[in-house]
Scaffold this active site. Structure first.
Site, PDB file in Angstrom:
ATOM      1  N   GLU A 161       0.756  -1.424   0.263  1.00 40.83           N
ATOM      2  CA  GLU A 161       0.330  -0.101   0.524  1.00 40.83           C
ATOM      3  C   GLU A 161       1.196   1.460  -0.225  1.00 40.83           C
ATOM      4  O   GLU A 161       0.778   2.227   0.831  1.00 40.83           O
ATOM      5  CB  GLU A 161      -0.950   0.252   1.171  1.00 40.83           C
ATOM      6  N   GLU A 267      -6.323 -11.142  -1.505  1.00 39.68           N
ATOM      7  CA  GLU A 267      -7.010 -10.899   0.297  1.00 39.68           C
ATOM      8  C   GLU A 267      -8.031 -10.988  -0.148  1.00 39.68           C
ATOM      9  O   GLU A 267      -8.585 -10.152  -0.146  1.00 39.68           O
ATOM     10  CB  GLU A 267      -5.930  -9.613   0.723  1.00 39.68           C
TER      11      GLU A 267
HETATM   12  O1  G3I Z   1      -4.456  -8.251  18.571  1.00 37.53           O
HETATM   13  C1  G3I Z   1      -5.335  -7.131  19.221  1.00 37.53           C
HETATM   14  C2  G3I Z   1      -5.214  -7.812  20.084  1.00 37.53           C
HETATM   15  O2  G3I Z   1      -4.905  -8.189  22.096  1.00 37.53           O
HETATM   16  C3  G3I Z   1      -6.899  -7.028  20.814  1.00 37.53           C
HETATM   17  O3  G3I Z   1      -7.637  -7.711  22.008  1.00 37.53           O
HETATM   18  C4  G3I Z   1      -7.424  -6.394  19.871  1.00 37.53           C
HETATM   19  C5  G3I Z   1      -8.832  -5.496  20.882  1.00 37.53           C
HETATM   20  O4  G3I Z   1      -7.906  -3.741  20.690  1.00 37.53           O
HETATM   21  O5  G3I Z   1      -7.080  -6.076  18.951  1.00 37.53           O
HETATM   22  C6  G3I Z   1      -6.935  -6.853  18.435  1.00 37.53           C
HETATM   23  O6  G3I Z   1      -5.134  -6.878  17.088  1.00 37.53           O
HETATM   24  C7  G3I Z   1      -6.105  -6.494  16.028  1.00 37.53           C
HETATM   25  C8  G3I Z   1      -5.727  -7.476  15.529  1.00 37.53           C
HETATM   26  O7  G3I Z   1      -6.277  -6.977  13.926  1.00 37.53           O
HETATM   27  C9  G3I Z   1      -5.811  -8.161  15.803  1.00 37.53           C
HETATM   28  O8  G3I Z   1      -7.330  -8.653  15.649  1.00 37.53           O
HETATM   29  C10 G3I Z   1      -6.539  -4.887  15.361  1.00 37.53           C
HETATM   30  O9  G3I Z   1      -7.222  -4.308  16.670  1.00 37.53           O
HETATM   31  C11 G3I Z   1      -6.945  -4.291  14.296  1.00 37.53           C
HETATM   32  O10 G3I Z   1      -5.912  -3.683  14.227  1.00 37.53           O
HETATM   33  C12 G3I Z   1      -6.518  -5.377  13.339  1.00 37.53           C
HETATM   34  O11 G3I Z   1      -6.879  -5.374  12.205  1.00 37.53           O
HETATM   35  C13 G3I Z   1      -6.679  -5.793  10.964  1.00 37.53           C
HETATM   36  C14 G3I Z   1      -6.026  -5.405  10.047  1.00 37.53           C
HETATM   37  O12 G3I Z   1      -5.790  -5.552   8.645  1.00 37.53           O
HETATM   38  C15 G3I Z   1      -4.978  -3.704  10.769  1.00 37.53           C
HETATM   39  O13 G3I Z   1      -5.219  -3.199   9.725  1.00 37.53           O
HETATM   40  C16 G3I Z   1      -7.204  -7.697   9.841  1.00 37.53           C
HETATM   41  O14 G3I Z   1      -6.892  -7.968  11.481  1.00 37.53           O
HETATM   42  C17 G3I Z   1      -5.883  -7.304   9.038  1.00 37.53           C
HETATM   43  O15 G3I Z   1      -7.224  -8.265   8.522  1.00 37.53           O
HETATM   44  C18 G3I Z   1      -6.328  -6.806   7.839  1.00 37.53           C
HETATM   45  O16 G3I Z   1      -5.933  -6.651   6.966  1.00 37.53           O
HETATM   46  C19 G3I Z   1      -5.376  -5.854   6.217  1.00 37.53           C
HETATM   47  C20 G3I Z   1      -4.308  -6.583   5.296  1.00 37.53           C
HETATM   48  O17 G3I Z   1      -2.714  -6.223   6.809  1.00 37.53           O
HETATM   49  C21 G3I Z   1      -3.413  -5.446   4.147  1.00 37.53           C
HETATM   50  N1  G3I Z   1      -4.573  -4.846   3.364  1.00 37.53           N
HETATM   51  C22 G3I Z   1      -5.743  -4.719   4.024  1.00 37.53           C
HETATM   52  C23 G3I Z   1      -5.931  -5.851   5.224  1.00 37.53           C
HETATM   53  C24 G3I Z   1      -7.291  -5.280   6.058  1.00 37.53           C
HETATM   54  O18 G3I Z   1      -7.553  -3.861   7.019  1.00 37.53           O
END
Ligand code: G3I
Length: 375
Positions: A161, A267
């Site tokens: 990105e 994705e």
């Molecule tokens: O691990 C913590 C957990 O300890 C906590 O209790 C919880 C609540 O705050 O958060 C958890 O972390 C989250 C993490 O996913 C794991 O579940 C983060 O808040 C959350 O922001 C994170 O989101 C991920 C996102 O990328 C971050 O930008 C999504 O799962 C993931 O599917 C998404 O994937 C991205 C690709 O890497 C890049 N392309 C876009 C795609 C979608 O945004």
């Protein structure tokens, strides 16, 4: 079995000629079998799936997919949360699971502007890091991570990105501190760390012409410098209404293939919920029934007509993938609807249905529709 032979079977049967019955003649029941010979089919795995604490999902993934990606656990914030402190526990488990199930692994992601700890961009006083310090940190990270999995990770999302929607370079801290050369630096470091890994530039909305052109410029710039790049990763976070014209996806695949690189669909998901235009995305759905109805209409289940519409669009997409030799991988961003990031983005706590396996891990009409393309 190639589709052309399949079409001959009725004639052969009429002539009393029956093809020898062997395993390859059985109707494929899994995505990895059905699309073998066309492209790899995979999924992003969340931590629970990698650790095996999501009952049944890990087994479903092993049966259906021949390539996997860590949804979050190979990102900088999880692999090197503090400078010099690496944690490879979950990523090692992913590699072990993949190798035990004859699956390829795509490493996601070496350089991104998100989920990268603040310390990476700061000097010891908390001021912005200098160019040399940031370059050294990037090289240390890539050597440690891509070097650890040298020969085991099939390909890396090296840079994720880097583009704005208009095709210009995103004003990330990477660009601000290192300049536009940061992309070539990252690819060169990744190649040095693992010379046999496929190196991918990954981004979303690359079906849009302006952003497509931005990715073309990135590929051409790397090629002009003699820096290896093997594929463009089209994330493909789609919905029932976007892309409006799926032929824009085909046009982007053709544009990247014309550069001599492959295309990996990295994705893939297809949201069925409305995008909350205007809402702050943070509104508490549970307190606002009107909002629930409008923005979270399928809390009690996916209507059959919506499932059918999604199936048609997934089939149309997979027809495009099948029609382009340059497409070497299609990875769904999740295994079942229950684990999809779309249940919490762009609004927290909605019930979306973006994948081809439902919340119980059962095939949806979309699964049958894409399987029928190659059955
Ligand atoms: O691990 C913590 C957990 O300890 C906590 O209790 C919880 C609540 O705050 O958060 C958890 O972390 C989250 C993490 O996913 C794991 O579940 C983060 O808040 C959350 O922001 C994170 O989101 C991920 C996102 O990328 C971050 O930008 C999504 O799962 C993931 O599917 C998404 O994937 C991205 C690709 O890497 C890049 N392309 C876009 C795609 C979608 O945004």
């Amino acid at each position: 079995m190639k589709r052309s032979f399949v079409r001959l079977i009725p004639l052969l049967l009429l002539a009393g000629i029956t093809a020898p019955v062997d395993a390859s003649d059985t109707v494929p029941e899994t995505l990895r079998e059905a699309f073998a010979g066309h492209f790899h089919v995979g999924a992003a795995l969340g931590r629970a799936v990698i650790e095996g604490t999501a009952p049944g999902v890990q087994g479903l993934a092993a049966r259906q997919f021949d390539t996997v990606t860590a949804e979050n656990d190979m990102k900088w914030e999880n692999l090197q949360p503090e400078e010099g402190q690496f944690d490879f526990g979950i990523s090692d488990a992913l590699l072990d699971f993949a190798e035990a199930n004859d699956m390829q692994v795509t490493g996601h992601v070496l350089l991104w502007h998100q989920q990268t700890p603040d310390w990476v961009f700061q000097d010891d006083t908390g001021a912005p890091a200098g160019r040399e310090q940031l370059l050294q940190r990037l090289e240390t990270h890539i050597q440690a991570v891509a070097g650890r999995y040298r020969g085991r990770v099939h390909g890396w999302d090296v840079v994720n990105e880097a583009l704005n929607e208009d095709g210009s370079l995103r004003a990330s801290k990477w660009l601000e501190i290192l300049g536009p050369d940061y992309i070539a630096q990252a690819f060169a470091m990744a190649h040095a760390a693992d010379p046999d890994a496929r190196l991918i530039y990954n981004d979303y909305n690359l079906y849009q012409p302006a952003k497509r052109d931005g990715a073309v410029r990135i590929v051409k710039a790397l090629q002009a410098k003699g820096v290896p790049i093997h594929a463009v990763g089209m994330q493909a976070h789609y919905g029932l209404g976007h892309p409006e014209d799926l032929q824009d996806v085909a046009r982007s695949i053709q544009a990247f293939a014309a550069l001599g690189v492959d295309v990996e669909i990295t994705e893939l998901d297809m949201a069925v919920l409305p995008f909350p235009q205007g809402s702050d995305g943070g509104a508490n759905l549970d307190e606002n029934f009107e909002l629930q109805e409008r923005l979270d209409p399928y809390r009690d289940g996916l209507p059959e007509d919506v499932a059918a519409l999604q199936a048609e669009r997934y089939a149309a997409l997979f027809r495009i993938f099948l029609d382009h030799e340059a497409v070497t991988r299609v990875t769904f961003w999740g295994v079942t609807d229950a684990g999809s990031w779309k249940n919490n983005w762009p609004m927290v706590g909605r019930t979306d249905y973006p994948l081809v396996f439902d919340r119980q891990g059962k095939p949806k009409p979309a699964f049958e529709a894409i399987m029928d393309l190659v059955r």
